[in-house]
Scaffold this motif. Structure first.
Motif, PDB file in Angstrom:
ATOM      1  N   ARG A 159      13.117 -17.253 -11.108  1.00 14.82           N
ATOM      2  CA  ARG A 159      12.175 -16.144 -10.933  1.00 14.82           C
ATOM      3  C   ARG A 159      12.851 -14.952 -10.276  1.00 14.82           C
ATOM      4  NH1 ARG A 159       6.996 -18.432 -10.248  1.00 14.82           N
ATOM      5  NH2 ARG A 159       6.185 -16.355  -9.781  1.00 14.82           N
ATOM      6  N   THR A 160      12.400 -13.765 -10.643  1.00 11.52           N
ATOM      7  CA  THR A 160      12.870 -12.538 -10.002  1.00 11.52           C
ATOM      8  C   THR A 160      12.115 -12.349  -8.703  1.00 11.52           C
ATOM      9  OG1 THR A 160      13.328 -11.538 -12.150  1.00 11.52           O
ATOM     10  CG2 THR A 160      13.133 -10.049 -10.259  1.00 11.52           C
ATOM     11  N   PHE A 161      12.845 -12.225  -7.614  1.00 11.90           N
ATOM     12  CA  PHE A 161      12.181 -12.086  -6.312  1.00 11.90           C
ATOM     13  C   PHE A 161      13.078 -11.312  -5.374  1.00 11.90           C
ATOM     14  CE2 PHE A 161      11.444 -13.549  -1.944  1.00 11.90           C
ATOM     15  CZ  PHE A 161      10.098 -13.226  -1.805  1.00 11.90           C
ATOM     16  N   ALA A 162      12.471 -10.436  -4.579  1.00  9.45           N
ATOM     17  CA  ALA A 162      13.184  -9.695  -3.545  1.00  9.45           C
ATOM     18  C   ALA A 162      12.409  -9.814  -2.247  1.00  9.45           C
ATOM     19  CB  ALA A 162      13.330  -8.224  -3.931  1.00  9.45           C
ATOM     20  N   ALA A 163      13.122  -9.750  -1.128  1.00 12.20           N
ATOM     21  CA  ALA A 163      12.499  -9.980   0.177  1.00 12.20           C
ATOM     22  C   ALA A 163      11.349  -9.025   0.453  1.00 12.20           C
ATOM     23  CB  ALA A 163      13.563  -9.858   1.272  1.00 12.20           C
ATOM     24  N   ASP A 164      11.409  -7.803  -0.106  1.00 14.78           N
ATOM     25  CA  ASP A 164      10.347  -6.838   0.165  1.00 14.78           C
ATOM     26  C   ASP A 164       9.052  -7.177  -0.579  1.00 14.78           C
ATOM     27  OD1 ASP A 164      11.197  -6.209  -2.384  1.00 14.78           O
ATOM     28  OD2 ASP A 164      11.199  -4.043  -2.064  1.00 14.78           O
ATOM     29  N   LYS A 165       9.066  -8.242  -1.393  1.00 17.00           N
ATOM     30  CA  LYS A 165       7.861  -8.677  -2.095  1.00 17.00           C
ATOM     31  C   LYS A 165       7.215  -9.891  -1.425  1.00 17.00           C
ATOM     32  CE  LYS A 165       8.130  -5.569  -5.353  1.00 17.00           C
ATOM     33  NZ  LYS A 165       7.126  -4.481  -5.463  1.00 17.00           N
ATOM     34  N   ALA A 166       7.681 -10.242  -0.218  1.00 20.05           N
ATOM     35  CA  ALA A 166       7.090 -11.367   0.497  1.00 20.05           C
ATOM     36  C   ALA A 166       5.674 -11.053   0.951  1.00 20.05           C
ATOM     37  CB  ALA A 166       7.959 -11.743   1.699  1.00 20.05           C
ATOM     38  N   PHE A 167       5.371  -9.764   1.103  1.00 17.36           N
ATOM     39  CA  PHE A 167       4.017  -9.305   1.428  1.00 17.36           C
ATOM     40  C   PHE A 167       3.617  -8.234   0.415  1.00 17.36           C
ATOM     41  CE2 PHE A 167       5.489 -10.927   5.504  1.00 17.36           C
ATOM     42  CZ  PHE A 167       4.372 -11.574   6.013  1.00 17.36           C
ATOM     43  N   TYR A 168       2.318  -8.051   0.285  1.00 20.59           N
ATOM     44  CA  TYR A 168       1.826  -6.976  -0.568  1.00 20.59           C
ATOM     45  C   TYR A 168       1.920  -5.635   0.160  1.00 20.59           C
ATOM     46  CZ  TYR A 168      -0.281 -10.266  -3.902  1.00 20.59           C
ATOM     47  OH  TYR A 168      -0.490 -11.231  -4.842  1.00 20.59           O
ATOM     48  N   PRO A 169       2.116  -4.545  -0.586  1.00 16.99           N
ATOM     49  CA  PRO A 169       2.036  -3.221   0.034  1.00 16.99           C
ATOM     50  C   PRO A 169       0.581  -2.847   0.305  1.00 16.99           C
ATOM     51  CG  PRO A 169       2.334  -3.005  -2.330  1.00 16.99           C
ATOM     52  CD  PRO A 169       2.422  -4.483  -2.035  1.00 16.99           C
ATOM     53  N   ILE A 170       0.357  -2.036   1.312  1.00 17.62           N
ATOM     54  CA  ILE A 170      -1.000  -1.538   1.542  1.00 17.62           C
ATOM     55  C   ILE A 170      -1.455  -0.792   0.292  1.00 17.62           C
ATOM     56  CG2 ILE A 170      -2.373   0.112   2.878  1.00 17.62           C
ATOM     57  CD1 ILE A 170      -0.764  -0.660   5.322  1.00 17.62           C
ATOM     58  N   PRO A 171      -2.675  -1.046  -0.189  1.00 15.42           N
ATOM     59  CA  PRO A 171      -3.119  -0.457  -1.455  1.00 15.42           C
ATOM     60  C   PRO A 171      -3.033   1.067  -1.482  1.00 15.42           C
ATOM     61  CG  PRO A 171      -4.618  -2.182  -0.784  1.00 15.42           C
ATOM     62  CD  PRO A 171      -3.686  -1.963   0.359  1.00 15.42           C
ATOM     63  N   LEU A 172      -2.752   1.585  -2.643  1.00 19.40           N
ATOM     64  CA  LEU A 172      -2.612   3.019  -2.828  1.00 19.40           C
ATOM     65  C   LEU A 172      -3.858   3.772  -2.386  1.00 19.40           C
ATOM     66  CD1 LEU A 172      -0.925   5.367  -3.989  1.00 19.40           C
ATOM     67  CD2 LEU A 172      -1.972   4.879  -6.223  1.00 19.40           C
ATOM     68  N   LYS A 173      -5.032   3.246  -2.695  1.00 21.93           N
ATOM     69  CA  LYS A 173      -6.273   3.922  -2.314  1.00 21.93           C
ATOM     70  C   LYS A 173      -6.359   4.120  -0.807  1.00 21.93           C
ATOM     71  CE  LYS A 173      -9.178   2.456  -6.201  1.00 21.93           C
ATOM     72  NZ  LYS A 173     -10.381   1.643  -6.588  1.00 21.93           N
ATOM     73  N   GLU A 174      -5.909   3.115  -0.038  1.00 23.89           N
ATOM     74  CA  GLU A 174      -5.957   3.230   1.416  1.00 23.89           C
ATOM     75  C   GLU A 174      -4.989   4.297   1.909  1.00 23.89           C
ATOM     76  OE1 GLU A 174      -7.349   2.561   5.182  1.00 23.89           O
ATOM     77  OE2 GLU A 174      -8.067   1.491   3.403  1.00 23.89           O
ATOM     78  N   THR A 175      -3.809   4.335   1.336  1.00 24.43           N
ATOM     79  CA  THR A 175      -2.826   5.330   1.798  1.00 24.43           C
ATOM     80  C   THR A 175      -3.250   6.747   1.420  1.00 24.43           C
ATOM     81  OG1 THR A 175      -1.485   5.094  -0.215  1.00 24.43           O
ATOM     82  CG2 THR A 175      -0.945   3.680   1.658  1.00 24.43           C
ATOM     83  N   ILE A 176      -4.002   6.888   0.322  1.00 26.65           N
ATOM     84  CA  ILE A 176      -4.498   8.204  -0.072  1.00 26.65           C
ATOM     85  C   ILE A 176      -5.622   8.670   0.834  1.00 26.65           C
ATOM     86  CG2 ILE A 176      -5.752   9.441  -1.880  1.00 26.65           C
ATOM     87  CD1 ILE A 176      -4.146   7.866  -3.945  1.00 26.65           C
ATOM     88  N   ASN A 177      -6.536   7.747   1.161  1.00 28.19           N
ATOM     89  CA  ASN A 177      -7.753   8.117   1.885  1.00 28.19           C
ATOM     90  C   ASN A 177      -7.629   8.041   3.399  1.00 28.19           C
ATOM     91  OD1 ASN A 177      -9.269   8.538  -0.508  1.00 28.19           O
ATOM     92  ND2 ASN A 177      -9.552   6.332  -0.725  1.00 28.19           N
ATOM     93  N   ASN A 178      -6.605   7.362   3.894  1.00 27.55           N
ATOM     94  CA  ASN A 178      -6.457   7.177   5.322  1.00 27.55           C
ATOM     95  C   ASN A 178      -5.193   7.912   5.799  1.00 27.55           C
ATOM     96  OD1 ASN A 178      -6.127   6.298   7.964  1.00 27.55           O
ATOM     97  ND2 ASN A 178      -6.494   4.133   7.504  1.00 27.55           N
ATOM     98  N   PRO A 179      -5.347   9.052   6.479  1.00 22.56           N
ATOM     99  CA  PRO A 179      -4.174   9.826   6.890  1.00 22.56           C
ATOM    100  C   PRO A 179      -3.319   9.115   7.957  1.00 22.56           C
ATOM    101  CG  PRO A 179      -6.179  10.722   7.866  1.00 22.56           C
ATOM    102  CD  PRO A 179      -6.618   9.693   6.873  1.00 22.56           C
TER     103      PRO A 179
END
Length: 508
Positions: free
Chosen positions: A485-505
């Motif tokens: 499987r393709t895997f990188a350490a930065d994929k051990a957790f999910y990123p904060i959703p795009l909607k949250e980063t857009i709406n939450n300064p």
């Protein structure tokens, strides 16, 4: 793919988030519910609590629970592979390939549903606590608040194990200014979760004290089991304090064992095919029903998603040869010259057991009659109804979220980390004996750890624990590599959703 609409009536859907000033010129509309006029009785408080439970595991529809939850919980594991149809849905396959981004639909739903659950839960905590004594008896108030504290811990923990940083929500926002909030350090979130679980433990009844009408609601054992799990996970993240967390985890998990409230279920597959609900092994269980008499149907059709195409399902997930090899590795040491019985109850594979014409075990057929001869298809049995004709109109199959077997194996893991090897093996063998497997004599930390890993595969395959186990053990990279499987350490957790980063300064 066929989409199935599931009606889930959320009791607080119409409750406003804030109240209005009570003066002659600004009266509440008599036909509108607000938090000021909703919490007027014990029954209304329980309705609010039901809404708080309603977001557990995103159990609010086909997209949220069946598809989004399944690809998150199952496709990130190293022992499965998607079926052909899954490749029509890039937002699914992105989880299998670990190529997901912050805009992935399943990630957005995970964030949204758990924060919705926190919102409903905080409404209960804020309002039930201040209900006048004439509206609710103190025993009911205490129990409802304890359940809400458990749910707040559950939702925060669900977020914490999936996202590296999350936002603590421990109260209902009272204005728009309260909505933007920065992410907290993991230690701070762990502290809140532990505080809530301890409070829940003190206020919840034992499982045996719950009447039949309250099946599925959290109990003292539920809070203790999750407290032990949280301490175990935290020990893995904070090695400097691991000894203290292992001690705390041992206490909580042993409290569940000593309570005498639980035991291993003799009908293993029954916990996953609809024939055993809230049994002796159940510590916490997601309730499902096909009874539409109350206007709601709580069933997921997960069986249709999991069931192999050859069995009449959508065939979205299959086992791999690595999984079969692991599950067969002890050889035919069980009664009747068979492999571990948990294997036969978890998977259908090409074997004499499933090709016995005198006793056709693939829902009345042999393996070769259902699957192409020599195909080597590895199909799952978990989450498939005992009566295969129920596919497409599925029985409501409860989903165990915490089983006594998990408590026992977590306790064994803690004891092994404390180098109490004899005690650890007592726990491992207590489980194996109940699963009709021979006891083992192991006396080194690594050997016992390896056996615990194996037991967790036998017990919890397709129950959504493997990815999190590998991560907390530091074994993700090597197992994904072994699985090709393709895997990188930065994929051990999910990123904060795009909607949250857009709406939450305050989130960047």
């Amino acid at each position: 793919m066929k989409k199935i609409i599931v009606a889930l009536f959320i009791l607080t859907a119409g409750i406003a988030m804030t109240g209005c000033k009570k003066d002659l010129l600004n009266q509440n509309a008599p036909d509108q519910l607000t938090t000021d006029n909703f919490y007027t009785s014990r029954e209304k408080a329980l309705s609010g609590l039901a809404a708080a439970y309603s977001q557990l595991e995103s159990f609010v529809g086909w997209d949220n629970f069946v598809e989004a939850r399944s690809v998150r919980e199952f496709y990130r594991e190293d022992y499965v592979k998607p079926g052909d149809d899954a490749f029509n849905y890039p937002w699914w396959i992105d989880h299998y390939n670990f190529s997901f981004t912050s805009g992935n639909y399943a990630i957005d739903l995970l964030w949204r549903d758990n924060y919705r659950g926190l919102n409903f839960t905080n409404q209960v905590l804020g309002n039930v606590a201040k209900m006048p004594a004439e509206l609710i008896d103190e025993a009911s108030r205490k129990e409802i608040l304890a359940e809400a504290r458990f749910l707040r811990a559950y939702y925060h923990f669900k977020l914490l194990v999936n996202f590296e940083k999350i936002i603590i929500r421990d109260k209902v926002p009272t204005s728009e200014a309260d909505l933007p909030k920065a992410a907290s350090e993991r230690k701070e979130v762990y502290d809140l979760i532990i505080e809530d679980l301890k409070a829940a433990e003190q206020g919840l009844p034992l499982k045996s004290k719950r009447p039949a009408t309250e099946l599925g609601r959290a109990t003292k054992g539920t809070a203790q089991a999750y407290l032990g799990k949280v301490y175990l996970y935290r020990a893995g993240e904070e090695p400097a304090n691991a000894a203290a967390y292992y001690t705390a985890a041992a206490t909580s998990l042993n409290n569940v064992i000593l309570s005498g409230e639980y035991d291993m279920e003799t009908n293993f597959i029954g916990m996953f095919n609809g024939t055993v609900k809230n049994g002796t092994e159940s510590v916490f269980e997601l309730q499902q029903t096909a009874d539409a008499s109350n206007g709601a149907v709580y069933r997921s059709y997960l069986a249709d998603w999991v069931a192999a195409w050859e069995l009449g399902g959508y065939g979205e997930i299959y086992g791999t040869q690595r999984l079969l090899t692991e599950m067969q590795k002890e050889g035919k040491v069980a009664t009747g010259n068979l492999y571990d019985p948990r294997l036969y109850q978890t998977m259908i594979f090409e074997d004499a057991y499933f090709n016995d014409a005198a006793n056709p075990r693939v829902y009345g057929y042999t393996y070769d009659e259902v699957f192409e001869n020599g195909s080597g298809v590895l199909a799952f049995k978990k989450w498939i109804p005992a009566d295969i004709t129920r596919l497409g109109r599925s029985l409501a199959i409860n989903m165990p979220l915490m089983r006594y077997a998990d408590v026992v194996l977590m306790y064994a893991e803690v004891l092994n980390n404390q180098e109490k090897f004899g005690d650890a093996m007592l726990q491992v063998n207590s489980l194996r004996t109940k699963r009709t497997m021979p006891a083992l004599s192991l006396n080194t930390k690594q050997a016992i750890f390896d056996q615990i890993i194996h037991e967790r595969v036998m017990e919890f395959t397709l129950e959504g624990s493997r990815f999190y186990d590998l991560r907390r053990w530091g074994l993700l990279q090597q197992n994904m590599q072994a699985a090709g499987r393709t895997f990188a350490a930065d994929k051990a957790f999910y990123p904060i959703p795009l909607k949250e980063t857009i709406n939450n300064p305050l989130i960047r």
